[in-house]
Design a protein around this motif. Structure first.
Motif, PDB file in Angstrom:
ATOM      1  N   PRO A   1      -9.356   1.547 -10.167  1.00 60.31           N
ATOM      2  CA  PRO A   1      -8.431   0.538 -10.661  1.00 60.31           C
ATOM      3  C   PRO A   1      -8.067  -0.575  -9.441  1.00 60.31           C
ATOM      4  N   PRO A   2      -7.849  -1.698  -9.878  1.00 62.58           N
ATOM      5  CA  PRO A   2      -7.446  -2.732  -8.832  1.00 62.58           C
ATOM      6  C   PRO A   2      -6.079  -2.501  -8.442  1.00 62.58           C
ATOM      7  N   LEU A   3      -5.761  -3.146  -7.104  1.00 65.97           N
ATOM      8  CA  LEU A   3      -4.324  -3.051  -6.666  1.00 65.97           C
ATOM      9  C   LEU A   3      -3.470  -3.832  -7.336  1.00 65.97           C
ATOM     10  N   ALA A   4      -2.272  -2.918  -7.769  1.00 65.28           N
ATOM     11  CA  ALA A   4      -1.304  -3.412  -8.676  1.00 65.28           C
ATOM     12  C   ALA A   4      -0.024  -3.915  -8.011  1.00 65.28           C
ATOM     13  N   ALA A   5       0.222  -2.805  -6.941  1.00 61.37           N
ATOM     14  CA  ALA A   5       1.319  -3.328  -6.194  1.00 61.37           C
ATOM     15  C   ALA A   5       1.068  -2.957  -4.646  1.00 61.37           C
ATOM     16  N   GLU A   6       1.769  -3.520  -3.582  1.00 62.31           N
ATOM     17  CA  GLU A   6       1.432  -3.075  -2.214  1.00 62.31           C
ATOM     18  C   GLU A   6       2.859  -3.090  -1.289  1.00 62.31           C
ATOM     19  N   ASN A   7       2.694  -2.405  -0.323  1.00 62.90           N
ATOM     20  CA  ASN A   7       4.095  -2.158   0.540  1.00 62.90           C
ATOM     21  C   ASN A   7       5.564  -1.585  -0.228  1.00 62.90           C
ATOM     22  N   LEU A   8       5.289  -0.718  -1.221  1.00 65.59           N
ATOM     23  CA  LEU A   8       6.261  -0.307  -1.738  1.00 65.59           C
ATOM     24  C   LEU A   8       6.975   0.779  -0.845  1.00 65.59           C
ATOM     25  N   THR A   9       8.314   0.425  -0.823  1.00 63.17           N
ATOM     26  CA  THR A   9       9.023   1.376   0.185  1.00 63.17           C
ATOM     27  C   THR A   9       9.623   2.618  -0.541  1.00 63.17           C
ATOM     28  N   SER A  10       9.576   2.772  -1.848  1.00 67.95           N
ATOM     29  CA  SER A  10       9.907   4.203  -2.330  1.00 67.95           C
ATOM     30  C   SER A  10       8.526   4.564  -3.456  1.00 67.95           C
ATOM     31  N   PRO A  11       8.664   5.737  -3.569  1.00 70.14           N
ATOM     32  CA  PRO A  11       7.667   6.339  -4.369  1.00 70.14           C
ATOM     33  C   PRO A  11       8.072   6.148  -5.875  1.00 70.14           C
ATOM     34  N   LEU A  12       8.041   5.022  -6.423  1.00 70.27           N
ATOM     35  CA  LEU A  12       8.391   4.649  -7.486  1.00 70.27           C
ATOM     36  C   LEU A  12       7.737   3.261  -8.074  1.00 70.27           C
ATOM     37  N   TYR A  13       7.215   3.163  -9.036  1.00 74.37           N
ATOM     38  CA  TYR A  13       6.595   1.972  -9.415  1.00 74.37           C
ATOM     39  C   TYR A  13       6.741   1.766 -11.278  1.00 74.37           C
ATOM     40  N   GLU A  14       7.164   0.608 -11.658  1.00 76.98           N
ATOM     41  CA  GLU A  14       7.293   0.365 -13.118  1.00 76.98           C
ATOM     42  C   GLU A  14       6.405  -0.668 -13.282  1.00 76.98           C
ATOM     43  N   PRO A  15       5.242  -0.678 -14.010  1.00 73.85           N
ATOM     44  CA  PRO A  15       4.285  -1.730 -14.347  1.00 73.85           C
ATOM     45  C   PRO A  15       5.056  -2.479 -15.652  1.00 73.85           C
ATOM     46  N   ALA A  16       4.167  -3.436 -15.860  1.00 66.84           N
ATOM     47  CA  ALA A  16       4.503  -4.162 -16.945  1.00 66.84           C
ATOM     48  C   ALA A  16       4.071  -3.607 -18.087  1.00 66.84           C
TER      49      ALA A  16
END
Length: 501
Positions: free
Chosen positions: A339-354
């Motif tokens: 998979p490609p990079l979707a987000a970087e430098n996240l400061t919390s262990p949480l991500y909500e994709p489109a």
């Protein structure tokens, strides 16, 4: 021995103990423990005697206190610097120095604060086990600022073990689970000191002192934070009786912290000096801790190989770092196996994709990075989205429960909601006091959730509820329920004057 003689001697011995910090002088009385305690195992981890080189150094912040009839010392050394100055194969020569601050009372006569006081000296440490064979020289000089006058003072000391071979408190290799005995240690002390009173007062002593036999043990390894960083390999060495804790780190090649209480040095069977407390921690060294990389991320949400996942998932994971360093995360996500990079430098262990595609397998992984440039990648995870667009739960009904009450008393509140897709639902309550409860459930769609909470302060609050389906979609917050806690039983007194609580 006069009271002023004793006071000067005690102050000198206190500073002498500080000078030998971390080099193996254990000065506690252990009430007659014998010296024939064998090494006891099993040993799960162990460390060998370190090898020092010329130029190696350690600096400590030290706090020390002593109190006896007519004599008191509360001293601080912000930077006790100890450095290897010579190596001859069988022994090391170490130089130590530091600025001394604090307050003293000598013989109930000379009382004040130390000014411009410095301590410096040299010692010889045996290479094979770090036993202090001799403090060849130690000089202390400064002044004591009193209410109306300032008195200068100076002292020269030396100390050597009066037994051959010298006693070594460390028992290398130090092993977790090991218990060992340190035999009685006899030392010859020389002191020449002068206090500049109206008539200069001079003290000279040349006599033996001894340290009682005692038993030590190494209960385990600990991670210990210092100004240099966190040492994850600190062997804790402790003893019975008075508080005695010392942490030795193979990485630092020396002690990195000390916490003593009740240090005792004997002159004869009836005369001794008790050092009340000695606390020290490493400030700087030529052997800083090796920073460890983060742990690979774990515990993915949704779980690996999940199916029927929402098209708007909330991706979560767990990250940690053995040194406690702050972490950032790079997230890779896509329908391809790489998979490609979707987000970087996240400061919390949480991500909500489109919005994701329906009925599609997605692959994702997370890379954790600390602030020292180290990184660790988690495994490749996957999930498959639902065939159609999953819908979030409906907004929960306003919480139901008591609208007022007493602080520090738990009250129960209920709510419910319907999920349009029939999914199981989890709930969490916002209690209006800065705390939000954990997710409760999952419960069947339409089922009632119960949660209890107590407030610690009198005041007005609002309670809200939020729902989340099993695919990670969340609802809006419910309408708030105002509650007040106007009552407190603390301090309420009956008419007869007897407190109710």
């Amino acid at each position: 021995m006069s009271w002023i003689d004793k006071g000067v001697l005690i102050l000198a011995v206190v500073l002498l103990v500080v000078g030998t910090l971390g080099k193996g002088l254990d000065t506690r009385d252990q009430g007659g423990m014998t010296a024939d305690v064998p090494r006891v195992g099993p040993f799960t981890n162990q460390t060998e005697v370190p090898v020092w080189e010329s130029g190696d150094f350690w600096a400590y912040r030290v706090g020390i206190s002593y109190q006896d009839t007519g004599t008191r010392a509360d001293l601080e050394l912000e930077g006790l610097h100890v450095e290897v100055t010579a190596v001859n194969g069988a022994a090391y020569t170490l130089a130590f120095n530091g600025d001394v601050a604090g307050s003293v009372l000598i013989a109930g006569i000379v009382e004040g604060t130390l000014q411009d006081t410095v301590m410096e000296g040299t010692m010889v440490v045996r290479a094979e086990d770090l036993a202090v064979e001799e403090v060849t020289h130690m000089h202390i000089e400064g002044s004591i600022k009193r209410q109306l006058v300032t008195n200068g003072f100076r002292a020269d000391l030396s100390l050597r073990q009066n037994v051959t071979p010298a006693v070594a408190p460390y028992d290398f290799p130090i092993a977790v689970g090991e218990t060992w005995s340190v035999p009685r240690m006899t030392l010859w002390l020389y002191l020449h000191a002068q206090v500049d009173l109206a008539v200069p007062y001079t003290v000279t002593y040349d006599f033996p002192v001894y340290l009682e036999e005692h038993v030590l043990t190494c209960p385990g390894l600990e991670a210990l934070a210092t100004s240099v960083g966190t040492y994850g390999d600190a062997y804790r060495i402790t003893g019975a009786g008075s508080r005695y804790d010392l942490w030795y780190s193979p990485t630092a090649r020396n002690s990195i912290a000390v916490d003593y209480e009740g240090v005792r040095m004997w002159y004869n069977e009836s005369l001794y000096w008790d050092l009340h407390t000695l606390e020290a921690v490493l400030l700087d060294t030529s052997y800083p801790p090796v920073n460890q990389p983060p742990a690979p991320p774990t515990r993915p949400i949704p779980a690996n190989n999940s199916v029927n996942v929402s098209l708007r998932p909330q991706l979560q994971w767990t990250g940690s770092d053995p040194d406690g360093d702050p972490l950032t995360y790079d997230l890779f996500l896509g329908p391809d196996f790489s998979p490609p990079l979707a987000a970087e430098n996240l400061t919390s262990p949480l991500y909500e994709p489109a919005l994701l595609d329906a009925d599609t397998t997605y692959y994702w992984r997370v890379v954790a990075r600390d602030d020292h440039g180290h990184a660790a990648s988690g495994p490749l995870w996957s999930f498959r989205t639902a065939a159609g667009d999953n819908r979030p739960p409906e907004t929960p009904v306003r919480p139901s429960g008591p609208a007022s009450g007493t602080v520090n008393t738990a009250y129960t509140y209920t709510s419910s909601c319907v999920d349009p897709d029939g999914d199981a639902v989890l709930y969490r309550f916002d209690w209006g006091d800065g705390s939000t409860g954990d997710w409760l459930g999952p419960l069947a769609s339409g089922a009632t959730v119960n949660a209890s909470h107590s407030w610690s302060a009198v005041g007005a609050y609002v309670i809200r509820v939020q729902a989340r389906d099993e695919h990670g979609l969340v609802s809006d917050w419910s309408e708030p329920l105002p509650v007040s806690m106007p009552k407190s039983l603390v301090g309420v007194t009956a008419r007869c004057g007897v407190p109710l609580l």
